[in-house]
Motif scaffolding. Structure first.
Motif, short mmCIF file in Angstrom:
data_model
loop_
_atom_site.label_atom_id
_atom_site.label_comp_id
_atom_site.label_asym_id
_atom_site.label_seq_id
_atom_site.Cartn_x
_atom_site.Cartn_y
_atom_site.Cartn_z
N GLY A 1 0.80 -1.21 0.00
CA GLY A 1 0.00 0.00 0.00
C GLY A 1 0.83 1.26 0.00
O GLY A 1 0.30 2.37 -0.05
N PHE A 2 2.15 1.11 0.06
CA PHE A 2 3.01 2.28 0.22
C PHE A 2 3.89 2.55 -1.00
O PHE A 2 4.73 3.42 -0.97
N GLY A 3 3.69 1.74 -2.05
CA GLY A 3 4.48 1.96 -3.27
C GLY A 3 5.94 1.65 -3.09
O GLY A 3 6.78 2.15 -3.82
N ALA A 4 6.27 0.79 -2.11
CA ALA A 4 7.69 0.51 -1.84
C ALA A 4 8.26 -0.53 -2.80
O ALA A 4 9.46 -0.69 -2.88
N LEU A 5 7.37 -1.25 -3.49
CA LEU A 5 7.82 -2.25 -4.44
C LEU A 5 7.19 -1.95 -5.79
O LEU A 5 5.97 -1.75 -5.87
N ALA A 6 7.98 -1.93 -6.83
CA ALA A 6 7.46 -1.75 -8.18
C ALA A 6 8.04 -2.86 -9.04
O ALA A 6 9.20 -3.24 -8.87
N VAL A 7 7.21 -3.40 -9.94
CA VAL A 7 7.71 -4.44 -10.84
C VAL A 7 7.64 -3.89 -12.26
O VAL A 7 6.57 -3.54 -12.74
N VAL A 8 8.78 -3.74 -12.88
CA VAL A 8 8.82 -3.32 -14.28
C VAL A 8 9.78 -4.25 -15.01
O VAL A 8 10.86 -4.59 -14.51
N ARG A 9 9.39 -4.64 -16.20
CA ARG A 9 10.20 -5.56 -17.01
C ARG A 9 10.61 -6.79 -16.20
O ARG A 9 11.77 -7.19 -16.19
N ASN A 10 9.65 -7.34 -15.47
CA ASN A 10 9.89 -8.55 -14.67
C ASN A 10 10.95 -8.39 -13.59
O ASN A 10 11.53 -9.36 -13.12
N ARG A 11 11.23 -7.15 -13.23
CA ARG A 11 12.24 -6.92 -12.19
C ARG A 11 11.57 -6.15 -11.05
O ARG A 11 10.78 -5.24 -11.30
N VAL A 12 11.90 -6.51 -9.81
CA VAL A 12 11.33 -5.81 -8.66
C VAL A 12 12.27 -4.70 -8.23
O VAL A 12 13.47 -4.92 -8.05
N LEU A 13 11.72 -3.50 -8.12
CA LEU A 13 12.48 -2.39 -7.55
C LEU A 13 11.97 -2.16 -6.14
O LEU A 13 10.78 -2.16 -5.90
N PHE A 14 12.87 -1.95 -5.20
CA PHE A 14 12.47 -1.75 -3.80
C PHE A 14 12.96 -0.39 -3.31
O PHE A 14 14.10 -0.01 -3.53
#
Lengths: 124, 297
Positions: free
Chosen positions: B84-97
């Motif tokens: 709920g806090f936008g701390a994890l994003a998945v783009v191009r099958n990769r997780v950004l933290f």
């Protein structure tokens, strides 16, 4: 190519919103077909992490270019990882921003334009 | 008894009152600095200028944050969708933290269908313990750039073990104030008789009333601001929080403060007044049957 412009108002002339993440609307323009779609930004009023979430949404919509006024570190990192180019402008309308982009007169942002906000403007 | 000192408006004298109260009790007491974004109780204790870097005992406070194993991660996005806090994003099958957005809830590691997320400690601040006579002083300090104050406040509060406890809370009415106040037996709201002071006093009083913490009011710098105390009394009546003490706007107190000395050393008579405040709070907090009232969890 699909563009995304952060948008404040939808009635013509649609105004550009300088904020990435908290703009109430997102205008998507397909430059091949000239099809324009205005999407309400359901994430705009979130408590935190809005920039990163909206960046992910923009990536999911298949945009490869974002045009906005300013952008924070998390959102920039997500767009960058998604291979989306971010352009910043001080244009006040969406149409003006698109025209400047087509003329190649917008600057590409290579870094976030400011620090994060952690929940809007209410920092302590 | 645990007393939490809060104010609403910043700069009204929370720390002055917290330290004054702790020094006046003449019994073993925990003084907890839970204003972890700008802790300053150490500046007013008798040996002011505690060097936080070389304090007697320093402990690191960590919270668990996710680490993604890229060999297991399929990029399904379940973690990002949950957060709920936008701390994890998945783009191009990769997780950004983004560790500065993470609230350390652990939800992502639970929802990951691949078991790709483990939790690793992430340091958010330090806790410094020191002793001044009967005072056990605990100070939490959040690292610059960190935003997750509540876990550090909880860790500071865990250092108290049931003795008399004075908690110096942050200004405002935000999560860090709620976390500092949670479970307290009584509250002490410090204000000044000015429009800002009273406006924010009412906000803080609303929070303490909602939390069910019986509270009293200390009027600091009595003599400045409004002509009379009518508006202050109105807030007091509205919430049923009595005005327990008036600290005068005085040259001697201002000098002591500027020199980093506690006000009870400048005006010794204040010790008796602080003890009376404590006794009154104890009376308010404990019901006649002896049971502790208020918001004990």
């Amino acid at each position: 190519m699909k563009l995304c412009v952060t948008t404040a108002t939808t009635e013509a002339p649609a105004r550009l919103d300088r904020r990435f993440g908290r703009s109430p609307f997102l205008t998507f323009v397909d430059t091949d077909t000239d099809e324009t779609k205005i999407e309400e930004n359901g994430l705009a009023d979130g408590a935190s992490g809005v920039g990163a979430k909206v960046a992910q949404l923009v990536a999911e919509r298949g945009a490869t270019v974002v045009i906005t006024g300013q952008i924070g570190p998390s959102a920039f990192a997500v767009l960058d990882a998604a291979g989306i180019a971010t352009y910043t402008t001080s244009a006040t309308t969406v149409a003006e921003a698109l025209a400047l982009f087509r003329e190649g007169r917008l600057d590409s942002a290579r870094a976030p334009t400011g620090p994060g906000h952690h929940g809007g403007s209410r920092r302590r | 008894m645990t007393v939490v000192v809060a104010s609403g408006k910043g700069g009204t004298g929370k720390t002055t009152v917290s330290v004054g109260l702790a020094l006046s009790l003449e019994q073993p007491v925990h003084l907890l600095d839970c204003d972890v974004e700008a802790p300053n109780t150490h500046l007013l204790l008798p040996n002011a200028g505690l060097d936080l870097a070389s304090a007697q005992e320093t402990n690191r406070c960590t919270v668990p944050v996710p680490r993604v194993n890229p060999d297991r991660c399929t990029g399904c996005g379940a973690c990002s969708a949950f957060c709920g806090f936008g701390a994890l994003a998945v783009v191009r099958n990769r997780v950004l933290f983004f560790d500065d957005l993470c609230h350390a809830c652990g939800g992502c590691s639970l929802v990951c269908p691949e078991g790709a997320i483990t939790e690793v400690p992430h340091e958010i601040g330090t806790i410094v313990d020191s002793h001044y006579g009967p005072i056990h002083h605990v100070l939490g300090e959040l690292h610059v750039g960190q935003t997750l104050a509540p876990p550090l406040i909880r860790a500071v509060k865990e250092r108290a073990d049931g003795l008399a406890t004075i908690i110096d809370a942050a200004p405002g009415t935000t999560c860090p104030v709620m976390e500092a106040a949670r479970g307290a037996d009584a509250g002490l709201l410090v204000t000044e008789n000015t429009p800002f002071g009273l406006h924010d006093l009412a906000l803080a009083a609303e929070v303490f009333a909602d939390l069910g913490i019986p509270s009293g009011i200390v009027l600091n710098r009595a003599g400045i601001g409004h002509e009379d105390e009518e508006k202050l009394r109105a807030v007091s009546r509205r919430f049923g929080f009595p005005i327990l003490m008036r600290i005068p706007f005085s040259d001697a107190i201002a000098r002591a403060y500027a020199e980093g000395r506690p006000i009870v050393s400048a005006v010794p008579g204040l010790r008796t007044e602080f003890r009376a405040v404590y006794d009154e709070l104890a009376r308010m907090a404990i019901s006649p049957s002896g049971a502790v009232s208020g918001a004990r969890s």
